[in-house]
Write a protein that holds these residues in place. Structure first.
Motif, mmCIF file in Angstrom:
data_model
loop_
_atom_site.group_PDB
_atom_site.id
_atom_site.type_symbol
_atom_site.label_atom_id
_atom_site.label_comp_id
_atom_site.label_asym_id
_atom_site.label_seq_id
_atom_site.Cartn_x
_atom_site.Cartn_y
_atom_site.Cartn_z
ATOM 1 N N ASN A 85 4.271 -14.247 -4.328
ATOM 2 C CA ASN A 85 3.327 -13.572 -5.220
ATOM 3 C C ASN A 85 2.724 -12.271 -4.700
ATOM 4 N N THR A 86 3.091 -11.836 -3.478
ATOM 5 C CA THR A 86 2.603 -10.531 -3.009
ATOM 6 C C THR A 86 3.786 -9.734 -2.451
ATOM 7 N N VAL A 87 3.651 -8.397 -2.493
ATOM 8 C CA VAL A 87 4.728 -7.550 -1.970
ATOM 9 C C VAL A 87 4.936 -7.830 -0.488
ATOM 10 N N GLU A 88 3.816 -8.045 0.251
ATOM 11 C CA GLU A 88 3.919 -8.274 1.698
ATOM 12 C C GLU A 88 4.770 -9.503 1.974
ATOM 13 N N LEU A 89 4.498 -10.563 1.232
ATOM 14 C CA LEU A 89 5.234 -11.806 1.445
ATOM 15 C C LEU A 89 6.711 -11.648 1.039
ATOM 16 N N VAL A 90 6.934 -10.952 -0.078
ATOM 17 C CA VAL A 90 8.317 -10.748 -0.520
ATOM 18 C C VAL A 90 9.077 -9.984 0.569
ATOM 19 N N ASN A 91 8.437 -8.948 1.130
ATOM 20 C CA ASN A 91 9.123 -8.174 2.180
ATOM 21 C C ASN A 91 9.355 -9.005 3.430
ATOM 22 N N GLU A 92 8.372 -9.840 3.759
ATOM 23 C CA GLU A 92 8.533 -10.705 4.934
ATOM 24 C C GLU A 92 9.773 -11.600 4.762
ATOM 25 N N THR A 432 -0.940 -1.054 -6.273
ATOM 26 C CA THR A 432 0.301 -1.199 -5.493
ATOM 27 C C THR A 432 1.403 -0.359 -6.137
ATOM 28 N N ASP A 433 2.101 0.427 -5.349
ATOM 29 C CA ASP A 433 3.115 1.335 -5.881
ATOM 30 C C ASP A 433 4.299 0.550 -6.477
ATOM 31 N N PRO A 434 4.580 0.718 -7.769
ATOM 32 C CA PRO A 434 5.683 -0.047 -8.389
ATOM 33 C C PRO A 434 7.043 0.222 -7.756
ATOM 34 N N TYR A 435 7.197 1.380 -7.085
ATOM 35 C CA TYR A 435 8.494 1.604 -6.420
ATOM 36 C C TYR A 435 8.692 0.610 -5.269
ATOM 37 N N SER A 436 7.615 -0.089 -4.881
ATOM 38 C CA SER A 436 7.777 -1.090 -3.815
ATOM 39 C C SER A 436 8.222 -2.441 -4.373
ATOM 40 N N TYR A 437 8.287 -2.579 -5.716
ATOM 41 C CA TYR A 437 8.732 -3.885 -6.248
ATOM 42 C C TYR A 437 9.653 -3.799 -7.476
ATOM 43 N N ALA A 438 9.546 -2.729 -8.285
ATOM 44 C CA ALA A 438 10.265 -2.735 -9.574
ATOM 45 C C ALA A 438 11.779 -2.682 -9.412
ATOM 46 N N PHE A 439 12.258 -2.096 -8.313
ATOM 47 C CA PHE A 439 13.707 -1.961 -8.118
ATOM 48 C C PHE A 439 14.253 -2.971 -7.112
#
Ligand code: HEM
Length: 525
Positions: A85-92, A432-439
């Motif tokens: 549910n968070t960008v940080e966790l998704v990246n991890e 949060t910048d959508p370029y960090s998750y939308a693509f």
């Protein structure tokens, strides 16, 4: 008939035993002091199957984020689903631990039987995916896509012209436009003719895939062993549906591919993703492609339509809806365009860096109603541990893009369409910048990101430069309500809706017509 019924009963029993075994296996795996991540209470056998809505599950998933936190684990019929549910966790998970989390879930019908598991978005990690990815990556890099600027500008000016001629067709023309860009870039098809057999065939095939991929559409996806039932059994159509679908998909990707090969042989091929790949091979090896490379290029090119057309269409359709609902955004966008571009031409990609409000508007279009609210799911190819939690092998992993995009940290409520949330001149903390998750994320991040983003810029700035979008009015002049629902699939967009689209001025109208008149009839890439 009796054999058939007995066969079904045997499979049903095997299925229940499998569920029991899975449930037991997971209990055992979690009993070593490493629990599964938190989530709603699971019921015997079915787990959370009944808690997960069949459509638009992302709304329920967002509620679970509030209830259970950044990592939520649910289970349906023994299959674990992990929501991040968070960008940080998704990246991890998806970036740092890419070797575990870069596979895709498998689909028996569309993947195995219809053959779509040859295509980049559905391929598992491995040499085939790597080779296709490599060519997609190099031929769609920020530098490589520069040569497509003019064809994108041509096709999008045709769209703007169609809005002037037939504004009520804004939806169908947008779909055609998104498809035309892909067909021209991928195969060099001339922009005026690419709406013929290639696009209508691709659209039909996409519809078929869309229906076949819906969970529960085919029993064989729940009970994969059904694929082994002999095809002569009465009422058993799995093999037939699979092989018909396989033929249609293969024809759809092969027709334009073979066209490019013929054009290359005649010396008349326009530059394109496919002709560049084939030429590169010839330059390097001094011969035509071998069978392996032929397969790689054919499928890499074939993936582009499905992966790139629908996402662009969905993002811009939501944007058009937003413009009718939030006219104040149009006013500000136009002010910037008039200031930077003036009134004598359409925006072009080279103008982009001087347009902060338009860039924030594009971010907002990616955020407001994300085209892929749960991204494209992954599958854990081995067991893993995160903090105190155990994550079983085979867990389906879903980046919860909808929940990530709907945070209020800029202070502006997330349901509003407000580009200001991305401007430091307006808010203390930007969203949060959508370029960090939308693509997407990590190794599987969208390879068409730069091409797709250029489309978004040309469409958003072109629309703002030339037309005014507003709610429809009834006979008494009162604004009509506008609140369409959104489609439930992997790619979500507004259901059909009506808006009024008018040229901004006679000057804007003339600029579009003049730009269209400059298109070379044979142009494509
Ligand atoms: C607004 C436009 C677009 C959006 C929002 C978008 C979004 C995405 C997302 C979320 C993924 C999943 C990535 C992941 O699993 O982490 C993806 C994958 C992909 N996209 Fe895009 N995309 C867009 C345009 C395009 C275009 C124009 C193309 C091709 C020309 C394209 C080709 C692909 C391919 C081939 C994949 C599969 C990558 C893989 O599985 O390795 N996309 N896209």
């Amino acid at each position: 008939m009796v054999t058939f019924v007995l066969g079904i009963l045997a499979f049903a029993t095997a299925f229940i035993l499998l569920l029991l075994w899975k449930a037991k296996f997971q209990m055992k795996a979690t009993s070593k002091g490493f629990p599964l991540p938190p989530g709603p209470r699971r019921r015997l056998f079915v787990g959370n199957l009944l808690d997960i809505p069949r459509q638009k599950a992302w709304h329920r998933f967002a509620e679970w984020k509030q209830q259970f936190g950044d990592m939520v684990y649910v289970e349906a019929l023994g299959n674990g689903i992990l929501l991040l549910n968070t960008v940080e966790l998704v990246n991890e998970m998806l970036q740092k631990r890419w070797s575990i989390y870069s596979d895709r879930p498998t689909f028996v019908m569309v993947g195995e039987l219809m053959g779509l598991d040859n295509s980049i978005p559905m391929l598992q990690l491995g040499p085939m995916w790597q080779r296709q990815r490599k060519i997609a990556h190099s031929h769609l890099s920020p530098d490589a896509v520069k040569k497509y600027y003019s064809v994108q500008e041509d096709i999008i000016s045709l769209y703007l012209n169609s809005l002037i001629e037939n504004p009520e067709n804004f939806d169908s023309e947008l779909r055609l436009t998104a498809g035309r860009v892909i067909m021209s870039v991928t195969y060099g098809l001339p922009v005026h003719t690419s709406d013929d057999v290639y696009i209508s065939e691709a659209e039909d095939v996409m519809k078929m895939i869309g229906m076949a991929i819906v969970p529960g559409a085919f029993l064989v996806d729940l009970i994969p062993k059904l694929k082994f039932l002999p095809s002569w059994l009465p009422f058993h159509k799995i093999q037939k549906i699979g092989s018909d679908g396989r033929n249609r998909i293969y024809t759809m990707i092969s027709r334009p591919y073979e066209h490019v090969k013929r054009e290359l042989a005649n010396g008349t091929a326009l530059p394109s993703f496919t002709s560049d790949c084939l030429r590169d091979y010839f330059d390097m090896h001094g011969s035509d492609v071998d069978a392996d490379t032929d397969h790689i290029i054919r499928w890499a090119a074939g993936a582009m339509y499905g992966a790139g057309g629908e996402s662009t269409y969905a993002t811009i359709l939501s944007f058009i809806l937003a413009m009718a609902l939030y006219p104040e955004v149009q006013v500000k966008a136009r002010e910037e365009i008039d200031h930077v571009i003036g009134f004598d031409r359409l925006p072009s990609i080279s103008d982009r860096s001087g347009m902060p409000y338009i860039n924030a508007t594009i971010k907002e279009a990616l955020r407001w109603k994300p085209a892929l609210p749960l991204s494209i799911p992954r599958r854990a190819n081995q067991p893993d541990y995160y903090g105190e939690y155990y994550l079983p092998r085979g867990t389906i992993v879903m980046p919860n893009v909808w929940a990530i995009s709907h945070d209020d940290k800029s202070g502006i409520p997330s349901h509003r369409f407000a580009p200001e949330r991305f401007l430091t001149s307006h808010v203390k903390e930007t969203a949060t910048d959508p370029y960090s998750y939308a693509f997407g994320f990590g190794r599987r991040i969208c390879p068409g990101k730069y091409l797709g983003d250029n489309n978004l810029f040309l469409l958003v700035s072109g629309l703002m430069a030339t037309v005014e979008i507003s709610k429809k009015r009834d006979a008494t002049g009162k604004e009509m309500p506008l609140d369409p629902s959104f489609t439930p699939g992997l790619v979500s967009h507004p259901e059909p809706f009506n808006v009024q689209i008018m040229p901004r001025s006679t000057r804007a109208l003339a600029v579009v017509r003049e730009r269209v008149a400059r298109i070379n009839p044979g142009s494509g890439m």
